[in-house]
Design a protein around this motif. Structure first.
Motif, PDB file in Angstrom:
ATOM      1  N   ALA A 264      -2.495 -12.974   5.619  1.00 23.56           N
ATOM      2  CA  ALA A 264      -3.631 -13.047   6.537  1.00 23.56           C
ATOM      3  C   ALA A 264      -4.453 -11.773   6.482  1.00 23.56           C
ATOM      4  CB  ALA A 264      -3.140 -13.325   7.956  1.00 23.56           C
ATOM      5  N   GLU A 265      -4.654 -11.239   5.278  1.00 26.99           N
ATOM      6  CA  GLU A 265      -5.510 -10.059   5.156  1.00 26.99           C
ATOM      7  C   GLU A 265      -6.930 -10.556   4.922  1.00 26.99           C
ATOM      8  OE1 GLU A 265      -4.214  -7.782   1.685  1.00 26.99           O
ATOM      9  OE2 GLU A 265      -3.489  -9.617   0.768  1.00 26.99           O
ATOM     10  N   ASN A 266      -7.858  -9.984   5.659  1.00 26.23           N
ATOM     11  CA  ASN A 266      -9.221 -10.493   5.559  1.00 26.23           C
ATOM     12  C   ASN A 266      -9.975  -9.746   4.461  1.00 26.23           C
ATOM     13  OD1 ASN A 266     -11.532 -11.870   5.981  1.00 26.23           O
ATOM     14  ND2 ASN A 266     -11.856 -11.200   8.090  1.00 26.23           N
TER      15      ASN A 266
ATOM     16  N   GLY B 229       9.181 -13.951  -0.502  1.00 22.82           N
ATOM     17  CA  GLY B 229      10.540 -14.478  -0.398  1.00 22.82           C
ATOM     18  C   GLY B 229      11.608 -13.433  -0.693  1.00 22.82           C
ATOM     19  N   GLN B 230      11.172 -12.195  -0.797  1.00 21.77           N
ATOM     20  CA  GLN B 230      12.093 -11.145  -1.262  1.00 21.77           C
ATOM     21  C   GLN B 230      13.370 -11.009  -0.442  1.00 21.77           C
ATOM     22  OE1 GLN B 230      10.469  -7.122  -1.477  1.00 21.77           O
ATOM     23  NE2 GLN B 230      12.493  -6.383  -0.900  1.00 21.77           N
ATOM     24  N   LEU B 231      13.223 -10.938   0.881  1.00 22.81           N
ATOM     25  CA  LEU B 231      14.406 -10.644   1.693  1.00 22.81           C
ATOM     26  C   LEU B 231      15.458 -11.741   1.548  1.00 22.81           C
ATOM     27  CD1 LEU B 231      12.903  -9.090   4.952  1.00 22.81           C
ATOM     28  CD2 LEU B 231      13.147  -8.110   2.665  1.00 22.81           C
TER      29      LEU B 231
ATOM     30  N   ILE C 269       6.204 -14.777  -8.023  1.00 23.27           N
ATOM     31  CA  ILE C 269       7.504 -14.854  -8.704  1.00 23.27           C
ATOM     32  C   ILE C 269       8.259 -13.598  -8.317  1.00 23.27           C
ATOM     33  CG2 ILE C 269       8.692 -14.790 -10.937  1.00 23.27           C
ATOM     34  CD1 ILE C 269       5.112 -16.000 -10.735  1.00 23.27           C
ATOM     35  N   GLU C 270       9.420 -13.765  -7.756  1.00 31.41           N
ATOM     36  CA  GLU C 270      10.172 -12.601  -7.300  1.00 31.41           C
ATOM     37  C   GLU C 270      11.614 -12.629  -7.790  1.00 31.41           C
ATOM     38  OE1 GLU C 270       8.771 -11.096  -3.192  1.00 31.41           O
ATOM     39  OE2 GLU C 270       8.676 -13.274  -3.056  1.00 31.41           O
ATOM     40  N   PRO C 271      11.894 -11.930  -8.894  1.00 32.21           N
ATOM     41  CA  PRO C 271      13.279 -11.795  -9.305  1.00 32.21           C
ATOM     42  C   PRO C 271      13.981 -10.718  -8.470  1.00 32.21           C
ATOM     43  CG  PRO C 271      11.857 -10.695 -10.868  1.00 32.21           C
ATOM     44  CD  PRO C 271      10.957 -11.342  -9.861  1.00 32.21           C
TER      45      PRO C 271
ATOM     46  N   ALA D  41       8.484 -10.024   5.874  1.00 34.85           N
ATOM     47  CA  ALA D  41       9.163  -9.417   4.725  1.00 34.85           C
ATOM     48  C   ALA D  41       8.530  -8.091   4.306  1.00 34.85           C
ATOM     49  CB  ALA D  41       9.167 -10.382   3.541  1.00 34.85           C
ATOM     50  N   GLU D  42       7.255  -7.933   4.540  1.00 37.34           N
ATOM     51  CA  GLU D  42       6.616  -6.693   4.120  1.00 37.34           C
ATOM     52  C   GLU D  42       6.440  -5.723   5.288  1.00 37.34           C
ATOM     53  OE1 GLU D  42       5.646  -5.780   0.756  1.00 37.34           O
ATOM     54  OE2 GLU D  42       7.195  -7.308   0.695  1.00 37.34           O
ATOM     55  N   GLY D  43       6.709  -6.197   6.494  1.00 40.73           N
ATOM     56  CA  GLY D  43       6.527  -5.355   7.668  1.00 40.73           C
ATOM     57  C   GLY D  43       5.088  -4.889   7.832  1.00 40.73           C
TER      58      GLY D  43
ATOM     59  N   GLY E 192      -5.940  -4.829 -12.486  1.00 40.63           N
ATOM     60  CA  GLY E 192      -5.357  -3.883 -11.529  1.00 40.63           C
ATOM     61  C   GLY E 192      -3.899  -4.220 -11.299  1.00 40.63           C
ATOM     62  N   GLU E 193      -3.444  -4.166 -10.048  1.00 37.91           N
ATOM     63  CA  GLU E 193      -2.020  -4.404  -9.747  1.00 37.91           C
ATOM     64  C   GLU E 193      -1.657  -5.866  -9.972  1.00 37.91           C
ATOM     65  OE1 GLU E 193      -0.759  -3.432  -5.703  1.00 37.91           O
ATOM     66  OE2 GLU E 193       0.925  -4.812  -5.922  1.00 37.91           O
ATOM     67  N   ILE E 194      -0.679  -6.099 -10.825  1.00 37.42           N
ATOM     68  CA  ILE E 194      -0.191  -7.479 -10.921  1.00 37.42           C
ATOM     69  C   ILE E 194       1.253  -7.616 -10.448  1.00 37.42           C
ATOM     70  CG2 ILE E 194      -1.804  -8.181 -12.738  1.00 37.42           C
ATOM     71  CD1 ILE E 194       0.438  -8.215 -14.710  1.00 37.42           C
TER      72      ILE E 194
HETATM   73  O1  4AD Z   1       2.964  -5.780  -3.825  1.00 31.85           O
HETATM   74  P1  4AD Z   1       3.371  -6.968  -2.990  1.00 31.85           P
HETATM   75  O2  4AD Z   1       2.863  -7.050  -1.604  1.00 31.85           O
HETATM   76  O3  4AD Z   1       4.964  -6.968  -3.031  1.00 31.85           O
HETATM   77  C1  4AD Z   1       5.785  -7.834  -2.365  1.00 31.85           C
HETATM   78  O4  4AD Z   1       5.436  -8.783  -1.696  1.00 31.85           O
HETATM   79  C2  4AD Z   1       7.235  -7.591  -2.638  1.00 31.85           C
HETATM   80  N1  4AD Z   1       8.035  -8.263  -1.592  1.00 31.85           N
HETATM   81  C3  4AD Z   1       7.595  -8.087  -4.013  1.00 31.85           C
HETATM   82  C4  4AD Z   1       9.030  -7.849  -4.359  1.00 31.85           C
HETATM   83  O5  4AD Z   1       9.415  -6.718  -4.570  1.00 31.85           O
HETATM   84  N2  4AD Z   1       9.828  -8.898  -4.423  1.00 31.85           N
HETATM   85  O6  4AD Z   1       2.938  -8.297  -3.750  1.00 31.85           O
HETATM   86  C5  4AD Z   1       3.387  -8.545  -5.062  1.00 31.85           C
HETATM   87  C6  4AD Z   1       2.251  -9.020  -5.932  1.00 31.85           C
HETATM   88  C7  4AD Z   1       1.112  -8.030  -6.069  1.00 31.85           C
HETATM   89  O7  4AD Z   1       1.376  -7.078  -7.064  1.00 31.85           O
HETATM   90  C8  4AD Z   1      -0.028  -8.941  -6.450  1.00 31.85           C
HETATM   91  O8  4AD Z   1       0.030  -9.261  -7.832  1.00 31.85           O
HETATM   92  C9  4AD Z   1       0.281 -10.202  -5.674  1.00 31.85           C
HETATM   93  O9  4AD Z   1       1.649 -10.178  -5.355  1.00 31.85           O
HETATM   94  N3  4AD Z   1      -0.508 -10.277  -4.425  1.00 31.85           N
HETATM   95  C10 4AD Z   1      -1.568 -11.080  -4.257  1.00 31.85           C
HETATM   96  N4  4AD Z   1      -2.151 -11.961  -5.084  1.00 31.85           N
HETATM   97  C11 4AD Z   1      -3.216 -12.637  -4.610  1.00 31.85           C
HETATM   98  N5  4AD Z   1      -3.712 -12.506  -3.381  1.00 31.85           N
HETATM   99  C12 4AD Z   1      -3.163 -11.642  -2.497  1.00 31.85           C
HETATM  100  N6  4AD Z   1      -3.652 -11.545  -1.260  1.00 31.85           N
HETATM  101  C13 4AD Z   1      -2.026 -10.875  -2.935  1.00 31.85           C
HETATM  102  N7  4AD Z   1      -1.237  -9.958  -2.357  1.00 31.85           N
HETATM  103  C14 4AD Z   1      -0.322  -9.610  -3.274  1.00 31.85           C
END
Ligand code: 4AD
Ligand code: MG
Length: 462
Positions: free
Chosen positions: A231-233, A208-210, A246-248, A166-168, A384-386
């Motif tokens: 699978a990011e180390n 689950g976005q796609l 949560i993905e709206p 989904a994220e490529g 940071g990024e949520i």
């Molecule tokens: O920014 P991300 O990678 O976005 C997506 O996956 C999109 N498909 C979402 C969408 O548009 N429907 O991940 C979204 C959020 C991040 O901002 C972060 O809060 C969390 O998921 N996240 C993680 N949380 C914990 N551990 C990780 N390894 C995370 N990677 C992302």
């Protein structure tokens, strides 16, 4: 039985009455005439002090020896104690040991480090900190469902096992049913996964976005809420291999609508926990993160900031601050930059929008400048990024070109492309990291301490 929650919430009703509790010993101290047990039954953050006396119960000596973690049934009278620290205590008429406990119980009454408690993930829910964290986690999940359901969003269960990235970004955990000792090799010498999972290569989902997009094109407003895997180390306090998201996804919505929804949701969650978990929030405020409640109250009563990536980069450059990772237009913002933006520059939640397309996923809508995409990340102080979100590329040809540019095979995403062919309207969505919002509202600073059983590159004990 009565619960401790009921005793605290409806104290007047129970005052002077006889009640029966079942719970576990948190502490037990006694003299030769009377003793005190702090009893917790799991229904409430606080415990009840049970007073037992030699003259009142027939098994005083046995009860005086009841160890921490032993389970008791206590029948007694609720007595108000207005001068004491606790509002009431239970004067025991009968105490029965329902289950004993052994002397080597690791959670003795003293302050334990979070690191130590991580090693006993099976016992830590019994500690004050984790009792508070995991009840808040449960309540936030409920609040999120309520937020979306109240607005008639449809909850869609997107698959955990998936054939598309989904994220490529190539951060998928591969699922294999193959014999690892004898992996089949193809002609090129690489592992031949075509024999895997009933003839298809599959992984655990990263998002689950796609799939949610497919439902948005049918139900208009939808959301997913489930486990995702990466699978990011990266061994940081904010990354887990298994986390919830949560993905709206909203049809006919653009980037501004997307941010409005996200901001409303975050404020709803904060208001919800402040209202429904006051004891837990008070605990975090006193022992985990001083000033937390004031800060959260501030956040719900002010607008979030919205700046473009380009503006944010300018602000970072103008700040004169020396970053470990140098700032320049085009870089992916690192944690140090994100935190500086939200903690030093604005001191509140900040949406950063319109990132360079080269650092973002293939599905984000290209802006008219041809260089940036309609993305929005929400950055908050302390974490940071949520949230990561975007308006999606709904134009078939633009999406195709973009996927080619990124070396993604259109054929793998044929069903996703179909959505652009058949009534593919503009739409937008975002992903909220569930653990990140829990960290934000509790002040806990390590993701391992908001996951019941954390899976990170170094910890997966269970
Ligand atoms: O920014 P991300 O990678 O976005 C997506 O996956 C999109 N498909 C979402 C969408 O548009 N429907 O991940 C979204 C959020 C991040 O901002 C972060 O809060 C969390 O998921 N996240 C993680 N949380 C914990 N551990 C990780 N390894 C995370 N990677 C992302
Ligand atoms: Mg992101």
């Amino acid at each position: 039985d009565t619960t401790i929650r009921e005793l605290y919430r409806e104290t007047e009703t129970y005052a002077g009455q006889e009640v029966t509790l079942r719970g576990w010993v948190r502490t037990n101290r006694s003299s030769n005439k009377f003793g005190f047990i702090e009893l917790n039954d799991g229904s409430f953050f606080k415990s009840v002090q049970v007073v037992y006396e030699q003259d009142m119960i027939n098994n005083f000596d046995a009860i005086a020896k009841a160890p921490i973690a032993a389970a008791l049934m206590v029948r007694g009278t609720l007595v108000l104690t207005p001068e004491a620290k606790q509002p009431f205590e239970l004067k025991a008429a009968e105490v029965v040991i329902e289950a004993g406990s052994e002397a080597d119980y690791p959670l003795q009454k003293k302050r334990h480090s979070l690191e130590f408690l991580r090693e006993i993930a099976h016992l830590r829910p019994r500690s004050n900190t984790f009792s508070a964290v995991f009840r808040v986690r449960s309540l936030v999940a409920y609040a999120i469902h309520q937020f979306f359901q109240d607005q008639h969003f449809v909850y869609v269960h997107t698959p955990i096992v998936t054939g598309s990235d989904a994220e490529g970004a190539g951060e998928m955990f591969h699922i294999t049913t193959l014999d690892l000792e004898n992996l089949p090799k193809g002609e090129d010498g690489n592992i031949d996964y075509s024999q895997d999972f009933f003839g298809k290569e599959t992984s655990l989902t990263v998002s689950g976005q796609l799939e949610a997009e497919t439902f948005a094109m049918a139900f208009r407003n939808v959301y997913t809420f489930g486990p995702t895997f990466r699978a990011e180390n990266s061994n940081t306090a904010r990354h887990a291999s298994e986390f919830w998201m949560i993905e709206p996804e909203v049809a006919f919505a653009d980037l501004a609508d997307n941010m409005d929804l996200a901001e409303d949701m975050i404020k709803y969650i904060i208001n919800y926990v402040l209202e429904h978990a006051p004891e837990e929030m008070e605990f975090f405020n006193s022992f985990v993160d001083k000033g937390l409640i004031d800060r959260l109250n501030n956040i719900v009563s002010n607008d979030f900031v919205r700046v473009t990536y380009t503006e944010a980069v300018d602000l970072l450059l103008k700040s004169g601050k020396e970053f470990q990772y140098p700032v320049q237009w085009g870089i992916d913002l690192q944690t140090e930059h994100e935190r500086y933006i939200t903690e030093e520059i604005f001191k509140k939640p900040v949406f950063v929008t319109d990132y360079p397309k080269d650092i973002k996923a293939f599905y984000m809508r290209i802006n008219d400048d041809g260089k940036t995409v309609a993305a929005c990340d929400l950055l908050v102080p302390g974490v940071g990024e949520i949230i990561g979100g975007s308006q999606r590329e709904e134009r078939y040809d633009v999406l195709c070109a973009r996927m080619k540019e990124m070396n993604l095979d259109e054929a793998d995403y044929w069903w996703y492309m179909d959505l652009r062919k058949y009534g593919g309207v503009k739409h937008a969505g975002y992903g909220l990291g569930f653990e990140r919002i829990i960290m934000y509202v509790t002040g806990m600073s390590n993701i391992r301490d908001v996951l019941p059983f954390p899976r990170t590159p170094k910890t997966a004990e269970f």
